[in-house]
Design a protein around this motif. Structure first.
Motif, PDB file in Angstrom:
ATOM      1  N   VAL A 256       0.989  -1.046  -0.043  1.00 26.89           N
ATOM      2  CA  VAL A 256       0.149  -0.016  -0.027  1.00 26.89           C
ATOM      3  C   VAL A 256       0.902   1.524  -0.016  1.00 26.89           C
ATOM      4  N   GLY A 257       1.975   1.250   0.829  1.00 29.64           N
ATOM      5  CA  GLY A 257       2.704   2.418   0.909  1.00 29.64           C
ATOM      6  C   GLY A 257       3.539   2.511  -0.398  1.00 29.64           C
ATOM      7  N   ASP A 258       3.868   1.346  -0.961  1.00 28.21           N
ATOM      8  CA  ASP A 258       4.754   1.478  -2.229  1.00 28.21           C
ATOM      9  C   ASP A 258       3.788   2.158  -3.536  1.00 28.21           C
ATOM     10  N   LEU A 259       2.706   1.734  -3.383  1.00 28.30           N
ATOM     11  CA  LEU A 259       1.751   2.124  -4.507  1.00 28.30           C
ATOM     12  C   LEU A 259       1.545   3.648  -4.173  1.00 28.30           C
ATOM     13  N   ALA A 260       1.438   4.185  -2.982  1.00 33.91           N
ATOM     14  CA  ALA A 260       0.870   5.516  -2.614  1.00 33.91           C
ATOM     15  C   ALA A 260       2.264   6.369  -3.202  1.00 33.91           C
ATOM     16  N   VAL A 261       3.491   5.677  -2.958  1.00 35.69           N
ATOM     17  CA  VAL A 261       4.790   6.358  -3.301  1.00 35.69           C
ATOM     18  C   VAL A 261       4.776   6.381  -5.021  1.00 35.69           C
ATOM     19  N   LEU A 262       4.395   5.468  -5.443  1.00 31.56           N
ATOM     20  CA  LEU A 262       4.390   5.558  -6.976  1.00 31.56           C
ATOM     21  C   LEU A 262       3.559   6.333  -7.403  1.00 31.56           C
TER      22      LEU A 262
ATOM     23  N   VAL B 210       2.476   9.108  -6.161  1.00 33.71           N
ATOM     24  CA  VAL B 210       2.990  10.417  -5.894  1.00 33.71           C
ATOM     25  C   VAL B 210       4.150  10.744  -7.103  1.00 33.71           C
ATOM     26  N   ALA B 211       5.173   9.713  -7.226  1.00 37.54           N
ATOM     27  CA  ALA B 211       6.242   9.642  -8.433  1.00 37.54           C
ATOM     28  C   ALA B 211       5.607   9.989  -9.841  1.00 37.54           C
ATOM     29  N   TYR B 212       4.480   9.207 -10.132  1.00 36.06           N
ATOM     30  CA  TYR B 212       3.766   9.214 -11.223  1.00 36.06           C
ATOM     31  C   TYR B 212       3.427  10.581 -11.580  1.00 36.06           C
ATOM     32  N   ALA B 213       2.746  11.251 -10.675  1.00 33.40           N
ATOM     33  CA  ALA B 213       2.071  12.734 -10.680  1.00 33.40           C
ATOM     34  C   ALA B 213       3.095  13.773 -10.881  1.00 33.40           C
ATOM     35  N   SER B 214       4.285  13.417 -10.072  1.00 34.07           N
ATOM     36  CA  SER B 214       5.289  14.258 -10.167  1.00 34.07           C
ATOM     37  C   SER B 214       5.883  14.272 -11.572  1.00 34.07           C
ATOM     38  N   ALA B 215       6.170  13.171 -12.036  1.00 29.27           N
ATOM     39  CA  ALA B 215       6.852  12.898 -13.242  1.00 29.27           C
ATOM     40  C   ALA B 215       6.052  13.578 -14.429  1.00 29.27           C
TER      41      ALA B 215
ATOM     42  N   HIS C 285      -5.347  11.003 -20.135  1.00 29.58           N
ATOM     43  CA  HIS C 285      -4.575   9.823 -20.727  1.00 29.58           C
ATOM     44  C   HIS C 285      -3.778   9.000 -19.693  1.00 29.58           C
ATOM     45  N   TYR C 286      -2.967  10.025 -18.967  1.00 32.93           N
ATOM     46  CA  TYR C 286      -2.020   9.535 -18.059  1.00 32.93           C
ATOM     47  C   TYR C 286      -2.926   9.102 -16.786  1.00 32.93           C
ATOM     48  N   LEU C 287      -4.138   9.704 -16.436  1.00 36.55           N
ATOM     49  CA  LEU C 287      -4.850   9.316 -15.419  1.00 36.55           C
ATOM     50  C   LEU C 287      -5.573   7.744 -15.612  1.00 36.55           C
ATOM     51  N   TYR C 288      -5.851   7.584 -16.838  1.00 36.08           N
ATOM     52  CA  TYR C 288      -6.348   6.353 -17.272  1.00 36.08           C
ATOM     53  C   TYR C 288      -5.376   5.271 -17.059  1.00 36.08           C
ATOM     54  N   ALA C 289      -3.977   5.633 -17.407  1.00 34.59           N
ATOM     55  CA  ALA C 289      -3.039   4.726 -17.569  1.00 34.59           C
ATOM     56  C   ALA C 289      -2.720   4.429 -16.272  1.00 34.59           C
ATOM     57  N   ALA C 290      -2.926   5.170 -15.206  1.00 37.97           N
ATOM     58  CA  ALA C 290      -2.428   5.171 -13.620  1.00 37.97           C
ATOM     59  C   ALA C 290      -2.652   3.727 -13.193  1.00 37.97           C
ATOM     60  N   PRO C 291      -3.827   3.121 -13.212  1.00 41.21           N
ATOM     61  CA  PRO C 291      -4.070   1.734 -12.797  1.00 41.21           C
ATOM     62  C   PRO C 291      -3.030   0.598 -13.343  1.00 41.21           C
TER      63      PRO C 291
ATOM     64  N   ALA D  37       0.336   8.402 -27.966  1.00 36.37           N
ATOM     65  CA  ALA D  37       1.731   8.733 -27.552  1.00 36.37           C
ATOM     66  C   ALA D  37       2.189   9.057 -26.347  1.00 36.37           C
ATOM     67  N   PHE D  38       2.490   8.081 -25.624  1.00 29.43           N
ATOM     68  CA  PHE D  38       2.756   8.362 -24.200  1.00 29.43           C
ATOM     69  C   PHE D  38       4.106   8.834 -24.126  1.00 29.43           C
ATOM     70  N   SER D  39       4.623   9.789 -23.169  1.00 26.17           N
ATOM     71  CA  SER D  39       5.951  10.393 -22.975  1.00 26.17           C
ATOM     72  C   SER D  39       6.744   9.381 -22.361  1.00 26.17           C
ATOM     73  N   ILE D  40       8.001   8.822 -22.647  1.00 22.34           N
ATOM     74  CA  ILE D  40       8.754   7.837 -22.307  1.00 22.34           C
ATOM     75  C   ILE D  40       9.424   8.821 -21.146  1.00 22.34           C
ATOM     76  N   LYS D  41       9.479  10.232 -21.273  1.00 20.10           N
ATOM     77  CA  LYS D  41      10.248  10.798 -20.337  1.00 20.10           C
ATOM     78  C   LYS D  41       9.277  10.675 -18.949  1.00 20.10           C
ATOM     79  N   VAL D  42       7.786  10.608 -19.239  1.00 18.71           N
ATOM     80  CA  VAL D  42       7.334  10.414 -17.995  1.00 18.71           C
ATOM     81  C   VAL D  42       7.506   9.079 -17.101  1.00 18.71           C
ATOM     82  N   PHE D  43       7.587   8.091 -17.808  1.00 15.09           N
ATOM     83  CA  PHE D  43       7.763   6.820 -17.283  1.00 15.09           C
ATOM     84  C   PHE D  43       9.269   6.885 -16.720  1.00 15.09           C
ATOM     85  N   LEU D  44      10.195   7.305 -17.592  1.00 14.75           N
ATOM     86  CA  LEU D  44      11.701   7.217 -16.988  1.00 14.75           C
ATOM     87  C   LEU D  44      11.725   8.109 -15.679  1.00 14.75           C
TER      88      LEU D  44
END
Length: 135
Positions: free
Chosen positions: A20-26, A28-33, A55-61, A114-121
């Motif tokens: 649960v904590g890992d997913l919460a950190v993830l 925050v990291a995803y939104a920050s990226a 698009h990024y919100l739909y991809a979050a799960p 076209a998702f940004s690879i920079k967001v994933f990185l």
């Protein structure tokens, strides 16, 4: 309560709260990226149609599922095993790298957007830093 039972309850609780904590950190990291890529302009120019947060919100799960499956596969949720800092860093590094590769592959097959690879990185980088701090 016996002394052994008292020690097992917090360890079990921590083990249950770890994903649960890992997913919460993830999250925050995803939104920050995403914010770093599309709201600061530090990572270069982009076409306006690609910064739609929906698009990024739909991809979050999917992002959360990929990280969870990879971390589970790497054994990061199998007891604390009393890992030292170097082993924990190595396991998290491998998990974030494998998740980045998995997300990149999934984004490649999604032809509608076209998702940004920079967001994933940067999600991988920020999640590694956040997970090291959290764990």
């Amino acid at each position: 309560m016996t002394q052994t039972l008292k020690r097992k309850i917090p360890a079990t609780l921590l083990q249950d709260l770890l994903p649960v904590g890992d997913l919460a950190v993830l999250g925050v990291a995803y939104a920050s990226a995403w914010a770093l890529r599309f709201r600061t302009g530090l990572l270069g120019a982009f076409l306006p149609k690609f910064d739609d947060p929906r698009h990024y919100l739909y991809a979050a799960p999917v992002v959360a599922l990929v990280f969870f499956v990879v971390f589970k596969w790497l054994g990061l949720y199998r007891g604390r095993r009393h890992l030292n800092v170097v082993d924990e860093f190595q396991a998290l590094w491998m998990g974030c790298l494998a998740s980045l590769l998995g997300l990149s592959a999934l984004a490649f097959f999604d032809r509608e957007f076209a998702f940004s690879i920079k967001v994933f990185l940067f999600t991988a980088v920020f999640s590694l830093a956040g997970l090291l701090a959290w764990r």
